[in-house]
Enzyme design. Structure first.
Site, PDB file in Angstrom:
ATOM      1  CB  SER A  60     -36.457  49.176 -27.127  1.00  0.00           C
ATOM      2  OG  SER A  60     -36.625  50.430 -27.866  1.00  0.00           O
ATOM      3  N   GLY A  92     -37.120  51.551 -24.335  1.00  0.00           N
ATOM      4  CA  GLY A  92     -37.951  52.554 -24.982  1.00  0.00           C
ATOM      5  C   GLY A  92     -37.752  54.080 -24.102  1.00  0.00           C
ATOM      6  CG  PHE A 140     -33.860  49.599 -30.794  1.00  0.00           C
ATOM      7  CD1 PHE A 140     -35.219  48.837 -30.997  1.00  0.00           C
ATOM      8  CD2 PHE A 140     -32.713  48.909 -30.055  1.00  0.00           C
ATOM      9  CE1 PHE A 140     -35.168  47.397 -30.734  1.00  0.00           C
ATOM     10  CE2 PHE A 140     -33.095  47.657 -29.643  1.00  0.00           C
ATOM     11  CZ  PHE A 140     -34.071  46.826 -29.978  1.00  0.00           C
ATOM     12  CB  CYS A 141     -33.035  52.313 -25.769  1.00  0.00           C
ATOM     13  SG  CYS A 141     -34.548  52.650 -24.904  1.00  0.00           S
ATOM     14  N   GLY A 142     -33.198  50.074 -24.494  1.00  0.00           N
ATOM     15  CA  GLY A 142     -33.541  48.560 -23.767  1.00  0.00           C
ATOM     16  C   GLY A 142     -34.997  48.578 -23.626  1.00  0.00           C
TER      17      GLY A 142
END
Lengths: 459, 459, 459, 459
Positions: free
Chosen positions: B446, B422, B418-420
């Protein structure tokens, strides 16, 4: 005045070969494509005006660009007389056209179609011996043109093809350079060479199709071939006989946000996802149609309709130009938008996406060996299966027929799609998904990987 | 003689802005990038010779192209005197340089680094009032440069930054056009505007960082920022002080077959897969490292090493040029090959591939609501999490630290990255896969999707 | 969605500056040129659709491309309401238009023309302070627009110009970046800076025209200016109010042989020789009109007619594109051919050519000192002569007026043409030759060389 | 892996034809030019690495690019074994090289030079019959290579040429496509066809040189030819045997002001004026050397020296690139500057210029008929004069010999230069001017115009 020149214009996708040649200020184009600006540019570089446009036959796989090119250049259009074209000028055996020292002479060579002509190229400053011949879809490098367009006349047509090649073309001499209408990858023939240069002498000795004798045997061989006929061919024939809609500039699809794209889909826009099989498998918009960029030319004509708006998904905005060209060459002009920013835009907007699992051939083998219950759906052409066999137990439905025969695919089992290399498999997977199949997988690599991996094969 | 001109050269990835300007046959370049041919081309179009190269400071995020550009043009190189460069000429407050009517005057503006200078632009045919200023990494549009490079001197440095901006730059006048060293997307600052044009007057009123007063408050604010420092920065500083390896032409990676590529991997080549997250998720080569093309500039410096060969996987051969430029700007010059034909080549050769399932945020919510046992691995920066919160129960490890902290990730549960948006999630997924994690998923979309979908968030 | 961008499109010749800017999928074009494809291309690169086209005023020096661009993009066209346009939408003070975070707000700024508007640029993500302004022909960098188009209202118009600049534009603030409609070299103003970037703050202090106060003095100053008005301006005004002929693709002149070219001349084609003064002097076709390529924009409008075919002589085929663009921007669309191979073709065909002797300024001085009896024909504008004086004894007739005043030139003496640098002199020489003058010479270098050589000058 | 491809790279000027072909990731280049980047670009487009470089012989008219190309690509270099090259690998009759399905087989074909080889092209996927042959300077389209490089062995060499063509090349079969080392316009042969495509079968029937039999007659014919040998050939032979100076990037001449240009001339820089004959005639810098751009390849080698700086005068900055390429292909690398802004810069700086009057052929006839006393200096080659005769009373000195034989030209009469079309005449005119001749005229059109105009001609 301008020097003698000749350039081959190769249009990928359909592997369509067109030609522009000229001398002393005049140029001729043979079988121009619909996005015709390239001929104008080449003519300008060579300081020639395009004065003649030749059509070797009423092409069935793409929209010919003659009319639009003529509108820009005031050139005359010339084609065979055996059918009534709605435009241009009929030519007859022996008609000649001169561009400086270049002479183009008409040979009537029916077969592929009845109005097919070939054009013999001479350099009049070097006498009368032919130096080249433009054969359209009669004779290719390593192959000959298909002869299946007149189901009631298969024998007659194949015979004409034989006669044209052996009585008109080859007698021009071994020294003649061959300029065919298609190269390797075309749907207008099979078995063409990768090599893009050849001569009549080389073909006479090395083209496998030219070794089939006598005439009756050749006819039998040609009748035995059963290449697929995409449904859009009918539209092309109509357009190329009566004139297609004019297109002086290419369509410019609008960049759409996720919201705009979703709304357009709801209003009926068909989404064509031109990304690679891996990209589509990784994440795709439910309801979209996978047609990888380099498969548009061969397969869009099976699935798209002429009365529906088209929206594009592209890996990179750089792909839009080519996607548009591939589509308009088949007459799919109504390309209204593309998803700006690609799938990333869709994903970050929180919209729904789906995925398709890529299954390796080793897994297929394991499943086979363990009697795992699933459907392996092979979507290749009949001919490919005859040649290379099938994975044991596979269900065969040709890709182009899949929408019509979707009911033959069981819905209660996982379905893994399979083809020659995995590209058509992703198209098939997207069709299954559009038809509500739940568990759909894609065998990337398919038969090519099978061969490398030594799968079981049944013929 | 040649007209006055100025062009901004924007290098995507690092959002690095360099400038070339000239008059009457002479031109200057400010902060040239390593792949410098573009400045030669612009100078030629403007009929100028590049005679001066300025470095606003010893850049830490890319290799400066001064030396190679000077080798081609015989230009002089000029930079601040506060550190000892191994090349070029130190300049001092008030030094001026003239190119026709253009005058560039040196302002010493330490802060971001001690040797930082700004260059004031005047048009001497219109008097002495400044019309522009090149501020390097001191002042950006909508932000100011980072001041965290000297951990022992954070307070001093932030104070110098304040002084430089408020005592030297802004007093030049509201009418002065601002030409900074980076634009939105740079790792050298955060919060920059998308807008690429501004003036000191506009910034004075609208740049949020310039509203923080008094000096002590500004210092506190800057000390509070904790931007990440990729490990390759050290190499850049060394190169930019002592001279990087010369590179007059770009590396040309070899096209490799599946066999050649596999063999090179076995011999130690690190595979960088520059395709999109969706493509990588769809199918990837086991052992390869996902760094999507537009993430190379920001993240390759965390993961690649300077002593290992690099092999590329690209979506299209068109991407090779940009991938190579992004890599060599960070000093990763040893790009020896790419997989010709891309993943298709690998798949049809029957080689093994793996996949990563894309998981939608709705599924995360469902899992959360049903207490499904899995790890949601959030790899964003500390600052992002402070600003926008986290998905409940997520494990946070910054992407750049993941290889070192891999043991913190439980191996007995499925892991979803998971991030800002993807993109970093796919990098994290590939790192997990390289470290032998079995079930790895990627949340395309994300946090951006979370916000749209209205996920639960904890701060 | 797409990032914020702005690009200036500079069209040489008329030094016309147009702009395209956009954000989040939408773009606006300000004052598009007739050969509009460049805006489509920029919009595509930025993944925007052009949705708005603004005209700062009814331009008088070129055909505006709004209608054709709108036909391709479906964009709306917007302009001032003070005259009745045959197309588009009238806008009023305070109207605003939004493209993502970009806001463009209308200021009514009559003066140059009554319907002139300016557009104030704001970045709404950074508050309400203006960051730029598009001023059309009201305010330039280093100068202001001309106010001589309404001979009966000179005073009123100059006053409006003053009010617009001092009461509407400058109050926007020193921090505002200035985006004018023309740069140095335009016929829409004089004294513009070479520098192409400025701000209102910088202009307020440094633009010489903005130092003229009070209002009455400014009016007197403007009324005192007497710029030339080429006769084609009337046609442009008509076209730009009622709509010019549509041009979706550029004319493609035919390559002509010497025979074809000669025949076309005999049938009335006007030959425009775009080569350099030296080339024309070396050898030219009798009856042809010299207009060096970079002089077409400024002078073709004096000499060409809208109902005659045009044939080109070019130094290189590469020049054709630019010659065609320069001509069609002025409405001279009927460019039917060019001499293929250039003068070489003509010469080797044995056709007649003529020449003009280039006379150095030292020779002029010698003639002056020895009382040699000849005519030095100075074709510069009145204003230039007032500023820099004349060679003693020269006959002054402005180039644009020469055809009408040809009888003022004595036919019984050698005539040497003279201008600022020699380019207009060659045009004048060709006019004299077309009118049957026998001994015509050209002073290459002209007043510029005079100054360097220290000629006698009378004011 | 990559498809089979072949591209011809035509370098104008010398009409040098080189080739790049490849398959499955590997490519070969035949006779690369010194500015070699084009092969890298083509290989990249085709996803091939250049692994082989072939030299058909030690070329004498240009610097071969093998060494520099190999430095970039790590390719092997291959050439004939009959002389000792300082680099590369000798090959022998029957050696074969494979690139995927492409096979290149060596034929030793001495004649033009002793180490000359031909390369037979086969497509191994289509059997063993040859489909093409690269003949270097042995056999051209419409002509054969020159055999005059070994004055003591003229007979032997011409015999070898005959044997190579008739015993080795033609027996490959009529179907073989011919790929020669030069096209029409080369100095390596005469009488070549404009047509750039042919086959052995077509040449066997239509190449006039191949109709000369028996062997002795062919030898007599070849010995009778006396093509000119420019002095720079010796340098090329030396470079191509022992290695030329390395040039990885092209020289970038500095833009110079009139003052800088004048100063450089005073310090010994030779000025090469590449403008058209008309431009040079119109105005030129005293002391400069006229070599029109398209004449550099053929004539610069007679007049330039390897130890002197070169400064360029160009019609347009666009011409610099081509001028530089033409010069460095002949080894004239020391191109230090060009006059920025061209002659206009010189003229407006008040510097001195000179002119040459263009004289029409009708005037020549008038002079002839009225016994006007002047020198008509014909600078064509001996062979041209034998073929087409001379204007009565002309003085013949071959252009290349003019500097050495300048004393044969009377200085007390006007001299009008004359050649085939006027281009060499302007070179001759500039040489006369450099040697202090006062009244020099140039007959633009020359013999070509004479023929059209029906001049008196003596044979």
């Amino acid at each position: 005045m301008s020097q003698m020149f000749m350039e081959k214009v190769k249009s990928t996708g359909l592997a369509h070969l067109s030609y522009i040649l000229g001398h002393q200020g005049q140029a001729a184009v043979i079988d121009p494509r619909r996005d015709f600006q390239i001929y104008i540019d080449i003519a300008r570089q060579n300081e020639c005006r395009i004065t003649h446009i030749f059509e070797t036959h009423r092409n069935e796989d793409y929209i010919i660009g003659s009319l639009d090119l003529a509108r820009r250049t005031r050139a005359g259009i010339y084609h065979g007389h055996a059918i009534d074209f709605n435009y241009g000028n009929p030519v007859h055996e022996g008609d000649t056209f001169n561009l400086g020292d270049i002479e183009l002479a008409v040979l009537e060579t029916p077969g592929h179609t009845f109005e097919s002509i070939s054009l013999v190229l001479r350099d009049k400053s070097f006498g009368n011996q032919p130096v080249g011949v433009f054969t359209g879809d009669l004779l290719f490098i390593g192959s000959v043109g298909r002869t299946d367009f007149f189901p009631d006349l298969l024998k007659e047509v194949a015979g004409l093809q034989y006669d044209g090649i052996f009585e008109k073309i080859l007698p021009l001499g071994d020294q003649v350079i061959l300029y065919p209408g298609h190269g390797a990858g075309s749907v207008c023939g099979s078995g063409m060479a990768e090599r893009e240069f050849s001569t009549l002498g080389f073909e006479r000795e090395n083209n496998p199709d030219l070794k089939i004798h006598p005439r009756d045997e050749f006819i039998r061989y040609k009748i035995g071939q059963k290449p697929e006929q995409p449904p859009y061919f009918k539209k092309m024939e109509e357009y190329n006989q009566y004139g297609a809609p004019s297109m002086q500039t290419l369509p410019e699809p609008d960049p759409l946000s996720a919201e705009q794209f979703e709304k357009a889909m709801a209003e009926g826009m068909l989404v064509v996802d031109t990304r690679s099989p891996e990209s589509f498998a990784g994440a795709f918009i439910p309801g979209s149609m996978a047609i990888p960029l380099d498969m548009i030319a061969a397969y869009a004509g099976y699935f798209l309709s002429y009365d529906r708006k088209i929206g594009l998904i592209v890996e990179s905005p750089n792909d839009i130009d080519l996607a548009v060209r591939y589509l308009i060459r088949l007459g799919f002009d109504n390309i209204t938008g593309y998803l700006s920013g690609g799938m990333y835009t869709w994903e970050t907007a929180g919209k729904h996406y789906d995925r398709i699992a890529a299954v390796h051939v080793d897994e297929l083998v394991r499943r086979y060996e363990t009697d795992y219950d699933f459907i392996l759906l092979d979507v290749r052409e009949e001919e490919e299966i005859e040649q290379s066999g099938m994975f044991p137990g596979a269900l065969h439905i040709f890709l182009g027929a899949l929408p019509d025969q979707i009911d033959k695919v069981p819905r209660d089992k996982p379905v893994t799609t399979f083809c020659g290399s995995g590209k058509r498999a992703i198209i098939a997977s997207s069709i299954l998904k559009r038809h509500g199949f739940e568990t759909v997988e894609d065998n990337l690599g398919s038969m090519a990987a099978c061969k490398e991996a030594g799968c079981p094969i049944v013929k």
